[in-house]
Design a protein around this motif. Structure first.
Motif, PDB file in Angstrom:
ATOM      1  N   ARG A 252      18.066   3.014  -0.833  1.00 25.45           N
ATOM      2  CA  ARG A 252      17.244   1.970  -0.225  1.00 25.45           C
ATOM      3  C   ARG A 252      16.533   2.563   0.994  1.00 25.45           C
ATOM      4  NH1 ARG A 252      19.535  -3.811   0.884  1.00 25.45           N
ATOM      5  NH2 ARG A 252      18.722  -4.050  -1.215  1.00 25.45           N
ATOM      6  N   ILE A 253      15.226   2.310   1.045  1.00 26.85           N
ATOM      7  CA  ILE A 253      14.436   2.624   2.231  1.00 26.85           C
ATOM      8  C   ILE A 253      14.193   1.298   2.933  1.00 26.85           C
ATOM      9  CG2 ILE A 253      12.241   3.484   3.118  1.00 26.85           C
ATOM     10  CD1 ILE A 253      12.050   5.222   0.577  1.00 26.85           C
ATOM     11  N   THR A 254      14.528   1.224   4.215  1.00 23.31           N
ATOM     12  CA  THR A 254      14.307   0.015   5.000  1.00 23.31           C
ATOM     13  C   THR A 254      13.340   0.355   6.120  1.00 23.31           C
ATOM     14  OG1 THR A 254      16.568  -0.689   4.528  1.00 23.31           O
ATOM     15  CG2 THR A 254      15.420  -1.837   6.290  1.00 23.31           C
ATOM     16  N   MET A 255      12.246  -0.396   6.201  1.00 25.80           N
ATOM     17  CA  MET A 255      11.221  -0.165   7.220  1.00 25.80           C
ATOM     18  C   MET A 255      11.075  -1.401   8.092  1.00 25.80           C
ATOM     19  SD  MET A 255       8.301   1.701   4.906  1.00 25.80           S
ATOM     20  CE  MET A 255       7.399   2.384   6.283  1.00 25.80           C
TER      21      MET A 255
ATOM     22  N   GLY B 234       2.911  -9.594   6.737  1.00 27.47           N
ATOM     23  CA  GLY B 234       3.323 -10.474   5.656  1.00 27.47           C
ATOM     24  C   GLY B 234       3.275  -9.739   4.332  1.00 27.47           C
ATOM     25  N   PRO B 235       3.845 -10.338   3.277  1.00 26.11           N
ATOM     26  CA  PRO B 235       3.847  -9.686   1.957  1.00 26.11           C
ATOM     27  C   PRO B 235       2.449  -9.336   1.451  1.00 26.11           C
ATOM     28  CG  PRO B 235       5.284 -11.604   1.950  1.00 26.11           C
ATOM     29  CD  PRO B 235       4.555 -11.616   3.254  1.00 26.11           C
ATOM     30  N   GLY B 236       1.448 -10.124   1.783  1.00 27.62           N
ATOM     31  CA  GLY B 236       0.090  -9.846   1.327  1.00 27.62           C
ATOM     32  C   GLY B 236      -0.596  -8.721   2.093  1.00 27.62           C
ATOM     33  N   GLU B 237       0.006  -8.261   3.166  1.00 32.76           N
ATOM     34  CA  GLU B 237      -0.592  -7.197   3.984  1.00 32.76           C
ATOM     35  C   GLU B 237       0.061  -5.834   3.766  1.00 32.76           C
ATOM     36  OE1 GLU B 237      -1.902  -9.810   7.851  1.00 32.76           O
ATOM     37  OE2 GLU B 237       0.208  -9.272   7.648  1.00 32.76           O
ATOM     38  N   VAL B 238       1.074  -5.782   2.901  1.00 30.70           N
ATOM     39  CA  VAL B 238       1.806  -4.539   2.635  1.00 30.70           C
ATOM     40  C   VAL B 238       1.642  -4.187   1.165  1.00 30.70           C
ATOM     41  CG1 VAL B 238       4.057  -3.411   2.677  1.00 30.70           C
ATOM     42  CG2 VAL B 238       3.481  -5.094   4.427  1.00 30.70           C
ATOM     43  N   GLU B 239       1.387  -2.922   0.886  1.00 27.04           N
ATOM     44  CA  GLU B 239       1.220  -2.465  -0.491  1.00 27.04           C
ATOM     45  C   GLU B 239       2.130  -1.283  -0.749  1.00 27.04           C
ATOM     46  OE1 GLU B 239      -2.211  -0.103  -2.814  1.00 27.04           O
ATOM     47  OE2 GLU B 239      -2.827  -2.074  -2.053  1.00 27.04           O
ATOM     48  N   LEU B 240       2.803  -1.322  -1.895  1.00 26.30           N
ATOM     49  CA  LEU B 240       3.650  -0.220  -2.360  1.00 26.30           C
ATOM     50  C   LEU B 240       3.030   0.346  -3.623  1.00 26.30           C
ATOM     51  CD1 LEU B 240       6.994  -2.098  -2.057  1.00 26.30           C
ATOM     52  CD2 LEU B 240       6.545   0.038  -0.915  1.00 26.30           C
ATOM     53  N   SER B 241       2.950   1.662  -3.710  1.00 24.13           N
ATOM     54  CA  SER B 241       2.475   2.278  -4.951  1.00 24.13           C
ATOM     55  C   SER B 241       3.216   3.590  -5.160  1.00 24.13           C
ATOM     56  CB  SER B 241       0.963   2.503  -4.914  1.00 24.13           C
ATOM     57  OG  SER B 241       0.604   3.314  -3.828  1.00 24.13           O
ATOM     58  N   GLN B 242       3.532   3.858  -6.419  1.00 25.72           N
ATOM     59  CA  GLN B 242       4.210   5.098  -6.775  1.00 25.72           C
ATOM     60  C   GLN B 242       3.273   5.923  -7.637  1.00 25.72           C
ATOM     61  OE1 GLN B 242       8.087   4.641  -8.544  1.00 25.72           O
ATOM     62  NE2 GLN B 242       8.364   6.836  -8.801  1.00 25.72           N
ATOM     63  N   HIS B 243       2.955   7.110  -7.180  1.00 25.36           N
ATOM     64  CA  HIS B 243       2.095   8.047  -7.905  1.00 25.36           C
ATOM     65  C   HIS B 243       2.944   9.261  -8.246  1.00 25.36           C
ATOM     66  CE1 HIS B 243      -1.436   5.708  -6.752  1.00 25.36           C
ATOM     67  NE2 HIS B 243      -0.926   5.651  -5.538  1.00 25.36           N
ATOM     68  N   GLY B 244       3.534   9.255  -9.424  1.00 20.79           N
ATOM     69  CA  GLY B 244       4.412  10.348  -9.814  1.00 20.79           C
ATOM     70  C   GLY B 244       5.598  10.419  -8.869  1.00 20.79           C
ATOM     71  N   PRO B 245       5.779  11.560  -8.207  1.00 21.02           N
ATOM     72  CA  PRO B 245       6.942  11.691  -7.327  1.00 21.02           C
ATOM     73  C   PRO B 245       6.711  11.175  -5.904  1.00 21.02           C
ATOM     74  CG  PRO B 245       5.803  13.771  -7.463  1.00 21.02           C
ATOM     75  CD  PRO B 245       5.069  12.814  -8.380  1.00 21.02           C
TER      76      PRO B 245
ATOM     77  N   ALA C 152      12.577  12.379  -5.680  1.00 15.37           N
ATOM     78  CA  ALA C 152      13.087  13.393  -6.604  1.00 15.37           C
ATOM     79  C   ALA C 152      12.770  12.979  -8.038  1.00 15.37           C
ATOM     80  CB  ALA C 152      14.597  13.549  -6.417  1.00 15.37           C
ATOM     81  N   ASP C 153      13.050  13.866  -8.970  1.00 12.98           N
ATOM     82  CA  ASP C 153      12.817  13.577 -10.388  1.00 12.98           C
ATOM     83  C   ASP C 153      13.603  12.354 -10.830  1.00 12.98           C
ATOM     84  OD1 ASP C 153      11.169  15.754 -10.621  1.00 12.98           O
ATOM     85  OD2 ASP C 153      12.735  17.085 -11.399  1.00 12.98           O
ATOM     86  N   TYR C 154      13.008  11.557 -11.690  1.00 19.65           N
ATOM     87  CA  TYR C 154      13.601  10.390 -12.331  1.00 19.65           C
ATOM     88  C   TYR C 154      13.922   9.258 -11.355  1.00 19.65           C
ATOM     89  CZ  TYR C 154      14.187  14.172 -15.612  1.00 19.65           C
ATOM     90  OH  TYR C 154      13.965  15.259 -16.393  1.00 19.65           O
ATOM     91  N   MET C 155      13.316   9.250 -10.172  1.00 21.73           N
ATOM     92  CA  MET C 155      13.517   8.179  -9.205  1.00 21.73           C
ATOM     93  C   MET C 155      12.454   7.111  -9.452  1.00 21.73           C
ATOM     94  SD  MET C 155      16.095   9.186  -7.448  1.00 21.73           S
ATOM     95  CE  MET C 155      16.184   8.439  -5.854  1.00 21.73           C
ATOM     96  N   ASN C 156      12.890   5.856  -9.559  1.00 23.47           N
ATOM     97  CA  ASN C 156      11.978   4.744  -9.818  1.00 23.47           C
ATOM     98  C   ASN C 156      12.233   3.618  -8.829  1.00 23.47           C
ATOM     99  OD1 ASN C 156      10.666   5.779 -12.199  1.00 23.47           O
ATOM    100  ND2 ASN C 156      12.597   5.442 -13.253  1.00 23.47           N
ATOM    101  N   VAL C 157      11.158   3.054  -8.317  1.00 22.99           N
ATOM    102  CA  VAL C 157      11.263   1.894  -7.437  1.00 22.99           C
ATOM    103  C   VAL C 157      11.546   0.690  -8.326  1.00 22.99           C
ATOM    104  CG1 VAL C 157      10.055   0.434  -5.790  1.00 22.99           C
ATOM    105  CG2 VAL C 157       9.704   2.909  -5.747  1.00 22.99           C
ATOM    106  N   VAL C 158      12.632  -0.020  -8.051  1.00 18.06           N
ATOM    107  CA  VAL C 158      13.006  -1.157  -8.896  1.00 18.06           C
ATOM    108  C   VAL C 158      12.779  -2.498  -8.211  1.00 18.06           C
ATOM    109  CG1 VAL C 158      14.639   0.131 -10.310  1.00 18.06           C
ATOM    110  CG2 VAL C 158      15.430  -0.964  -8.204  1.00 18.06           C
TER     111      VAL C 158
ATOM    112  N   ASP D  92      14.152  -0.761  -2.953  1.00 19.89           N
ATOM    113  CA  ASP D  92      15.281  -0.267  -3.738  1.00 19.89           C
ATOM    114  C   ASP D  92      14.796   0.743  -4.762  1.00 19.89           C
ATOM    115  OD1 ASP D  92      17.333  -1.791  -2.501  1.00 19.89           O
ATOM    116  OD2 ASP D  92      16.578  -3.559  -3.549  1.00 19.89           O
ATOM    117  N   ILE D  93      15.489   1.882  -4.786  1.00 18.88           N
ATOM    118  CA  ILE D  93      15.116   2.997  -5.659  1.00 18.88           C
ATOM    119  C   ILE D  93      16.345   3.414  -6.459  1.00 18.88           C
ATOM    120  CG2 ILE D  93      14.226   5.363  -5.711  1.00 18.88           C
ATOM    121  CD1 ILE D  93      12.991   4.737  -2.928  1.00 18.88           C
ATOM    122  N   VAL D  94      16.150   3.674  -7.752  1.00 20.36           N
ATOM    123  CA  VAL D  94      17.246   4.066  -8.631  1.00 20.36           C
ATOM    124  C   VAL D  94      16.869   5.348  -9.354  1.00 20.36           C
ATOM    125  CG1 VAL D  94      18.577   3.385 -10.677  1.00 20.36           C
ATOM    126  CG2 VAL D  94      18.007   1.693  -8.954  1.00 20.36           C
ATOM    127  N   ARG D  95      17.838   6.242  -9.466  1.00 21.02           N
ATOM    128  CA  ARG D  95      17.638   7.452 -10.283  1.00 21.02           C
ATOM    129  C   ARG D  95      18.039   7.098 -11.708  1.00 21.02           C
ATOM    130  NH1 ARG D  95      18.100  12.586  -8.337  1.00 21.02           N
ATOM    131  NH2 ARG D  95      19.551  11.848  -6.769  1.00 21.02           N
TER     132      ARG D  95
END
Length: 150
Positions: free
Chosen positions: A43-46, A52-63, A97-103, A115-118
């Motif tokens: 878990r990454i906690t910031m 607000g939720p509409g002002e924050v964006e999460l994106s995963q580009h490969g690793p 790292a490899d096989y890490m996915n944001v869930v 929350d991130i899971v391998r």
């Protein structure tokens, strides 16, 4: 800048890793924690108070996981006598790292929890391989000979 001279001399093919370590510099804001909850759960906690939720964006580009916050401009003009809250736009990148996915992600009381899971594919997990041994030649020849009828 860090000095990796001794590692450069004793390794081959890790130059990209050392370049990444040499050039890595993380902004101090927003502050964050990285927590290992279980063998494959992280878990990454910031702390992003004021967003607000509409002002924050999460994106995963490969690793790479990119967290960015865009604060909408204030509609009303305010006069501050002291401005100590750091409510400004940000972008923070995390190398996964490899096989890490944001869930999942939640924003509660100014704390963004990611929350991130391998999830290692079954074919990539370690497995035991049995070793077969050939039959001795004398046994194979005995089986091939026709038996005499009694």
């Amino acid at each position: 800048m860090r000095n990796f001279d001794s590692l450069y001399r004793s390794t081959v093919g890790f130059d990209r890793l050392f370049d990444m370590l040499d050039t890595s510099s993380r902004p101090d804001w927003p502050p964050y924690n990285i927590e290992k909850k279980a063998d494959n759960d992280y878990r990454i906690t910031m702390a992003i108070a004021g967003f607000g939720p509409g002002e924050v964006e999460l994106s995963q580009h490969g690793p790479e996981l990119i967290v960015s916050g865009q604060k909408a401009p204030d509609a009303e003009e305010r006069q501050f006598l002291h401005k100590g809250l750091a409510i400004r736009n940000f972008q923070q990148a995390f190398r996964l790292a490899d096989y890490m996915n944001v869930v999942g992600a939640t924003l509660d009381n100014g704390m963004l929890a990611i929350d991130i899971v391998r999830e290692v594919p079954e074919q990539m997990k370690p497995r035991r391989i049995s070793i077969a041994s050939p039959e001795p030649a004398s046994l194979a020849q005995d089986r091939e000979r026709p038996r005499k009828a009694a």
